[in-house]
Motif scaffolding. Structure first.
Motif, short mmCIF file in Angstrom:
data_model
loop_
_atom_site.label_atom_id
_atom_site.label_comp_id
_atom_site.label_asym_id
_atom_site.label_seq_id
_atom_site.Cartn_x
_atom_site.Cartn_y
_atom_site.Cartn_z
N LYS A 179 32.62 25.18 8.78
CA LYS A 179 31.91 26.31 9.38
C LYS A 179 31.96 27.53 8.45
O LYS A 179 33.03 27.88 7.95
N GLY A 180 30.81 28.12 8.23
CA GLY A 180 30.74 29.32 7.39
C GLY A 180 30.72 29.03 5.90
O GLY A 180 30.61 29.95 5.09
N ALA A 181 30.82 27.75 5.54
CA ALA A 181 30.85 27.40 4.11
C ALA A 181 29.44 27.03 3.63
O ALA A 181 28.55 26.74 4.43
N THR A 182 29.28 27.03 2.31
CA THR A 182 27.97 26.71 1.74
C THR A 182 27.53 25.29 2.09
O THR A 182 26.34 24.99 2.13
N GLN A 183 28.51 24.42 2.36
CA GLN A 183 28.18 23.03 2.70
C GLN A 183 27.39 22.94 4.00
O GLN A 183 26.60 22.01 4.19
N GLU A 184 27.58 23.91 4.87
CA GLU A 184 26.84 23.94 6.13
C GLU A 184 25.34 24.07 5.82
O GLU A 184 24.50 23.37 6.38
N LYS A 185 25.05 24.97 4.89
CA LYS A 185 23.66 25.22 4.49
C LYS A 185 23.08 23.98 3.78
O LYS A 185 21.91 23.63 3.96
N ILE A 186 23.93 23.32 3.01
CA ILE A 186 23.47 22.12 2.30
C ILE A 186 23.02 21.06 3.30
O ILE A 186 21.96 20.45 3.15
N VAL A 187 23.81 20.86 4.35
CA VAL A 187 23.43 19.86 5.36
C VAL A 187 22.12 20.27 6.03
O VAL A 187 21.19 19.46 6.16
N LYS A 188 22.04 21.54 6.42
CA LYS A 188 20.82 22.01 7.12
C LYS A 188 19.59 21.86 6.25
O LYS A 188 18.54 21.44 6.72
N GLU A 189 19.72 22.24 4.97
CA GLU A 189 18.53 22.27 4.12
C GLU A 189 18.22 20.95 3.45
O GLU A 189 17.06 20.58 3.30
N GLN A 190 19.25 20.21 3.06
CA GLN A 190 18.99 19.00 2.29
C GLN A 190 19.04 17.73 3.14
O GLN A 190 18.66 16.66 2.68
N MET A 191 19.53 17.86 4.39
CA MET A 191 19.60 16.69 5.28
C MET A 191 19.01 17.06 6.64
O MET A 191 19.69 16.95 7.68
N PRO A 192 17.76 17.52 6.65
CA PRO A 192 17.19 18.03 7.91
C PRO A 192 17.09 16.97 9.01
O PRO A 192 17.01 17.31 10.19
N ALA A 193 17.12 15.70 8.63
CA ALA A 193 17.00 14.65 9.64
C ALA A 193 18.37 14.24 10.20
O ALA A 193 18.47 13.34 11.03
N SER A 194 19.43 14.90 9.72
CA SER A 194 20.77 14.58 10.23
C SER A 194 21.21 15.68 11.18
O SER A 194 20.67 16.78 11.18
N GLU A 195 22.27 15.35 11.95
CA GLU A 195 22.79 16.34 12.89
C GLU A 195 24.04 16.98 12.28
O GLU A 195 25.00 16.27 11.95
N LEU A 196 24.04 18.31 12.16
CA LEU A 196 25.18 19.00 11.56
C LEU A 196 26.31 19.18 12.57
O LEU A 196 26.08 19.58 13.70
N LYS A 197 27.52 18.84 12.15
CA LYS A 197 28.68 19.21 12.96
C LYS A 197 29.58 20.09 12.11
O LYS A 197 30.12 19.65 11.09
N ALA A 198 29.69 21.37 12.50
CA ALA A 198 30.49 22.31 11.71
C ALA A 198 31.80 22.62 12.42
O ALA A 198 31.81 22.95 13.60
N LEU A 199 32.91 22.48 11.70
CA LEU A 199 34.23 22.81 12.25
C LEU A 199 34.96 23.76 11.30
O LEU A 199 34.63 23.85 10.12
N GLY A 200 35.95 24.46 11.84
CA GLY A 200 36.65 25.49 11.07
C GLY A 200 37.53 24.97 9.95
O GLY A 200 37.69 25.64 8.94
N LYS A 201 38.12 23.79 10.13
CA LYS A 201 39.06 23.29 9.13
C LYS A 201 38.62 21.95 8.57
O LYS A 201 38.25 21.03 9.33
N ILE A 202 38.70 21.79 7.25
CA ILE A 202 38.32 20.54 6.59
C ILE A 202 39.19 19.38 7.09
O ILE A 202 38.72 18.26 7.28
N SER A 203 40.48 19.67 7.33
CA SER A 203 41.39 18.61 7.79
C SER A 203 40.88 18.00 9.10
O SER A 203 40.94 16.78 9.30
N ASP A 204 40.36 18.83 9.99
CA ASP A 204 39.80 18.33 11.26
C ASP A 204 38.54 17.51 11.02
O ASP A 204 38.30 16.51 11.70
N LEU A 205 37.74 17.93 10.04
CA LEU A 205 36.52 17.18 9.74
C LEU A 205 36.85 15.78 9.19
O LEU A 205 36.19 14.80 9.52
N MET A 206 37.90 15.71 8.37
CA MET A 206 38.32 14.41 7.84
C MET A 206 38.75 13.49 8.99
O MET A 206 38.44 12.30 9.00
#
Ligand code: ARG
Length: 288
Positions: A179-206
């Motif tokens: 959440k709040g990182a540039t990767q969020e924008k990458i998913v939105k812009e480069q993977m528009p057909a996917s569903e973004l899930k944004a979380l505060g900590k990378i460890s939780d995303l893993m």
């Protein structure tokens, strides 16, 4: 008549001479006073020199860095001598910067998306968190030069590595980003057909990825490699992403050019003598 005009002219010239002599007086005085003490005092009184952020930090003897310690090898938690500590190359660089300033370093760990607000509120003096100096962020904070650059990657579960090889394969799937990182924008812009899930900590995303709550995760290569070394069930794909926003810099609250200059000077030194490369390698060794 002519005589009257001549007298007036004389009076005028006298006046002008007196005035110009007055104007020169302070200069003549300062020449006879080498320390220029009185002149210095009077300018200080009329225009008090404002204490800069850098002065304030040096006076306090302490500088506070804000970071999101979920980002090995940049910054992460590690048990050292049975005690939890925050390590990583950002932290080592921050220590070197504090040393150059002659002050102690205090670390405040928080979620990545809270870092710039903490900077704005004055809770931290600078942010060092693998943060990319994007145009958008530059509207609100100042950045030093870039001290490290990484490439983006996509992580999936090892069992899916043969199935998920392109952005197309991620259609309709859930992709995680911090959440709040540039990767969020990458998913939105480069993977528009996917569903973004944004979380505060990378460890939780893993964890979400391991537990099949998401199907892929966009994260920088060094961070992916660090997590993968401990998680055999996760794998790096060969997917190439556009990466126009990359590189890490230090964020400082706007209006402290002296602090930015001082930090840049230290960074120049650490880059020139390859200390940063050495700190990155050492941080990678700590990842285990
Ligand atoms: N470089 C990316 C950004 O600036 C991600 C940084 C994430 N850092 C962290 N410590 N979690 O948005």
């Amino acid at each position: 008549m002519i005589k009257k005009n001549a007298t007036l002219l004389m009076i005028f010239i006298c006046f002008a001479l007196v005035l110009s002599a007055c104007g020169q007086k302070p200069a003549a005085q300062s020449l006879s006073e080498p320390q220029n003490a009185s002149a210095g005092k009077s300018t200080a009184a009329s225009e008090p020199k404002k204490e800069t952020k850098l002065d304030e930090i040096k006076k306090k003897g302490k500088i506070v860095v804000g970071t999101s310690a979920d980002y090995p090898p940049y910054e992460f938690h590690k048990e050292i001598d049975k005690k939890d500590g925050i390590v990583g190359f950002d932290i080592e660089i921050a220590k070197a910067l504090a040393k150059d300033l002659g002050v102690q370093l205090e670390i405040k760990d928080m979620k990545f998306d809270g870092l710039l607000a903490a900077l704005d509120a004055g809770n931290v003096d600078f942010v060092m968190s693998g943060m990319t100096p994007t145009e958008e962020r530059q509207k609100n904070v100042d950045f030093t030069k870039i001290y490290y650059t990484a490439v983006q990657s996509v992580v999936v579960r090892s069992e899916d590595k043969d199935k998920i090889k392109s952005i197309d394969d991620l259609k309709g799937k859930k992709v995680g980003a911090q959440k709040g990182a540039t990767q969020e924008k990458i998913v939105k812009e480069q993977m528009p057909a996917s569903e973004l899930k944004a979380l505060g900590k990378i460890s939780d995303l893993m964890l979400e990825l391991k537990n099949k709550k998401i199907d892929a995760l966009v994260v920088e290569v060094p961070v992916a490699t660090a997590y993968l070394s401990k998680n055999q069930d996760l794998a790096l794909t060969d997917m190439k992403l556009q990466n126009e926003d990359s590189g890490s810099a230090i964020a400082v609250k706007k209006g402290s050019p002296e602090l930015v200059d001082a930090l840049n000077k230290s960074l120049d030194k650490l880059l020139a003598d390859k200390t940063i490369d050495k700190l990155v390698a050492e941080a990678n060794d700590l990842v285990e």
